[in-house]
Design a protein around this motif. Structure first.
Motif, PDB file in Angstrom:
ATOM      1  N   GLN A  53       0.831  -1.202   0.000  1.00  0.00           N
ATOM      2  CA  GLN A  53       0.000   0.000   0.000  1.00  0.00           C
ATOM      3  C   GLN A  53       0.869   1.257   0.000  1.00  0.00           C
ATOM      4  N   VAL A  54       1.907   1.286   0.817  1.00  0.00           N
ATOM      5  CA  VAL A  54       2.814   2.434   0.853  1.00  0.00           C
ATOM      6  C   VAL A  54       3.471   2.616  -0.511  1.00  0.00           C
ATOM      7  N   ALA A  55       3.936   1.515  -1.095  1.00  0.00           N
ATOM      8  CA  ALA A  55       4.595   1.578  -2.403  1.00  0.00           C
ATOM      9  C   ALA A  55       3.619   2.039  -3.484  1.00  0.00           C
ATOM     10  N   SER A  56       2.387   1.589  -3.414  1.00  0.00           N
ATOM     11  CA  SER A  56       1.389   1.977  -4.411  1.00  0.00           C
ATOM     12  C   SER A  56       1.053   3.459  -4.319  1.00  0.00           C
ATOM     13  N   MET A  57       0.931   3.962  -3.103  1.00  0.00           N
ATOM     14  CA  MET A  57       0.660   5.396  -2.936  1.00  0.00           C
ATOM     15  C   MET A  57       1.842   6.229  -3.442  1.00  0.00           C
ATOM     16  N   ALA A  58       3.047   5.748  -3.196  1.00  0.00           N
ATOM     17  CA  ALA A  58       4.223   6.446  -3.709  1.00  0.00           C
ATOM     18  C   ALA A  58       4.244   6.418  -5.232  1.00  0.00           C
ATOM     19  N   SER A  76      12.775   4.549 -13.966  1.00  0.00           N
ATOM     20  CA  SER A  76      13.995   5.134 -13.392  1.00  0.00           C
ATOM     21  C   SER A  76      13.664   6.262 -12.430  1.00  0.00           C
ATOM     22  N   PHE A  77      12.587   6.970 -12.712  1.00  0.00           N
ATOM     23  CA  PHE A  77      12.143   8.047 -11.831  1.00  0.00           C
ATOM     24  C   PHE A  77      11.395   7.490 -10.626  1.00  0.00           C
ATOM     25  N   ALA A  78      10.545   6.497 -10.856  1.00  0.00           N
ATOM     26  CA  ALA A  78       9.661   5.999  -9.804  1.00  0.00           C
ATOM     27  C   ALA A  78      10.394   5.166  -8.758  1.00  0.00           C
ATOM     28  N   THR A  79      11.402   4.410  -9.152  1.00  0.00           N
ATOM     29  CA  THR A  79      12.072   3.503  -8.216  1.00  0.00           C
ATOM     30  C   THR A  79      12.617   4.229  -6.986  1.00  0.00           C
ATOM     31  N   PRO A  80      13.414   5.302  -7.136  1.00  0.00           N
ATOM     32  CA  PRO A  80      13.894   5.980  -5.930  1.00  0.00           C
ATOM     33  C   PRO A  80      12.765   6.629  -5.121  1.00  0.00           C
ATOM     34  N   THR A  81      11.723   7.069  -5.801  1.00  0.00           N
ATOM     35  CA  THR A  81      10.586   7.667  -5.103  1.00  0.00           C
ATOM     36  C   THR A  81       9.905   6.639  -4.213  1.00  0.00           C
ATOM     37  N   VAL A  82       9.633   5.461  -4.766  1.00  0.00           N
ATOM     38  CA  VAL A  82       8.952   4.404  -4.009  1.00  0.00           C
ATOM     39  C   VAL A  82       9.847   3.904  -2.880  1.00  0.00           C
ATOM     40  N   LEU A  83      11.112   3.676  -3.167  1.00  0.00           N
ATOM     41  CA  LEU A  83      12.028   3.206  -2.120  1.00  0.00           C
ATOM     42  C   LEU A  83      12.135   4.224  -0.985  1.00  0.00           C
ATOM     43  N   GLY A  84      12.161   5.492  -1.333  1.00  0.00           N
ATOM     44  CA  GLY A  84      12.225   6.540  -0.318  1.00  0.00           C
ATOM     45  C   GLY A  84      10.999   6.536   0.581  1.00  0.00           C
ATOM     46  N   GLU A  85       9.829   6.344  -0.011  1.00  0.00           N
ATOM     47  CA  GLU A  85       8.606   6.283   0.784  1.00  0.00           C
ATOM     48  C   GLU A  85       8.588   5.057   1.692  1.00  0.00           C
ATOM     49  N   LEU A  86       9.080   3.925   1.190  1.00  0.00           N
ATOM     50  CA  LEU A  86       9.139   2.720   2.016  1.00  0.00           C
ATOM     51  C   LEU A  86      10.091   2.919   3.191  1.00  0.00           C
ATOM     52  N   ARG A  88      10.900   5.781   4.537  1.00  0.00           N
ATOM     53  CA  ARG A  88      10.257   6.754   5.413  1.00  0.00           C
ATOM     54  C   ARG A  88       9.190   6.073   6.275  1.00  0.00           C
ATOM     55  N   HIS A  89       8.476   5.135   5.671  1.00  0.00           N
ATOM     56  CA  HIS A  89       7.462   4.387   6.422  1.00  0.00           C
ATOM     57  C   HIS A  89       8.106   3.654   7.597  1.00  0.00           C
ATOM     58  N   PHE A  90       9.222   3.004   7.340  1.00  0.00           N
ATOM     59  CA  PHE A  90       9.907   2.282   8.417  1.00  0.00           C
ATOM     60  C   PHE A  90      10.436   3.251   9.469  1.00  0.00           C
ATOM     61  N   ARG A  91      10.948   4.370   9.043  1.00  0.00           N
ATOM     62  CA  ARG A  91      11.473   5.344   9.987  1.00  0.00           C
ATOM     63  C   ARG A  91      10.369   5.879  10.890  1.00  0.00           C
ATOM     64  N   ASP A  92       9.188   6.114  10.306  1.00  0.00           N
ATOM     65  CA  ASP A  92       8.098   6.721  11.061  1.00  0.00           C
ATOM     66  C   ASP A  92       7.263   5.720  11.853  1.00  0.00           C
ATOM     67  N   LYS A  93       7.195   4.468  11.410  1.00  0.00           N
ATOM     68  CA  LYS A  93       6.251   3.515  12.001  1.00  0.00           C
ATOM     69  C   LYS A  93       6.877   2.408  12.827  1.00  0.00           C
ATOM     70  N   THR A  94       8.172   2.289  12.846  1.00  0.00           N
ATOM     71  CA  THR A  94       8.784   1.181  13.580  1.00  0.00           C
ATOM     72  C   THR A  94       9.641   1.726  14.719  1.00  0.00           C
ATOM     73  N   TRP A  95      10.309   0.839  15.394  1.00  0.00           N
ATOM     74  CA  TRP A  95      11.143   1.216  16.538  1.00  0.00           C
ATOM     75  C   TRP A  95      12.192   2.238  16.116  1.00  0.00           C
ATOM     76  N   SER A  96      12.394   3.254  16.934  1.00  0.00           N
ATOM     77  CA  SER A  96      13.344   4.299  16.582  1.00  0.00           C
ATOM     78  C   SER A  96      14.776   3.957  16.981  1.00  0.00           C
ATOM     79  N   VAL A  97      14.943   2.977  17.857  1.00  0.00           N
ATOM     80  CA  VAL A  97      16.279   2.523  18.233  1.00  0.00           C
ATOM     81  C   VAL A  97      16.368   1.031  17.975  1.00  0.00           C
ATOM     82  N   LYS A  98      17.565   0.522  17.884  1.00  0.00           N
ATOM     83  CA  LYS A  98      17.757  -0.911  17.661  1.00  0.00           C
ATOM     84  C   LYS A  98      17.431  -1.651  18.949  1.00  0.00           C
ATOM     85  N   VAL A  99      16.357  -2.412  18.904  1.00  0.00           N
ATOM     86  CA  VAL A  99      15.906  -3.165  20.069  1.00  0.00           C
ATOM     87  C   VAL A  99      16.071  -4.647  19.754  1.00  0.00           C
ATOM     88  N   PRO A 100      16.664  -5.416  20.658  1.00  0.00           N
ATOM     89  CA  PRO A 100      16.829  -6.847  20.405  1.00  0.00           C
ATOM     90  C   PRO A 100      15.470  -7.531  20.173  1.00  0.00           C
TER      91      PRO A 100
END
Length: 121
Positions: A53-58, A76-86, A88-100
């Protein structure tokens, strides 16, 4: 693989008319790209459906911003855009520090244990 001439014609039509039907046609043609890019992040703690869903919206955003007159292929244009959104999704929605992993699994068990204790006590 999508024919470059057909791709150019679709993007030219979309640039001229900004017709949502044409945009959706382009997105449907490139959905496989979005899914393939989302699969790169599979098994990292987020459901694949959410990643798709994140990739599709991107992908939709990339279609909106793509300028066919720049000479690059859309993929060539879309690949970095989609990867960047993915990412960003991990940065915003998952653990902010490395947790075992063990701590994360323990965290998942706390919710049901608290509910059980509330019911019991």
């Amino acid at each position: 693989m999508i024919d470059r001439g057909d791709e150019d014609a679709l993007f030219a039509e979309y640039a001229a008319r900004r017709d949502v039907t044409v945009r959706n046609n382009i997105v449907e043609r490139y959905t496989g790209l979005a899914i393939a890019l989302a699969r790169r992040f599979e098994n990292r703690g987020e459901p694949l459906e959410d990643l798709i869903q994140v990739a599709s919206m991107a992908l939709v955003g990339a279609v909106e911003r793509f300028d066919p007159n720049q000479g690059a292929a859309f993929s060539s244009f879309a690949t970095p855009t989609v990867l960047g959104e993915l990412k960003r999704h991990f940065r915003d929605k998952t653990w902010s520090v490395k947790v075992p992993r063990g701590i994360k699994e323990l965290h998942l068990r706390i919710g049901p244990a608290v509910a059980e204790l509330h019911a019991t006590l």
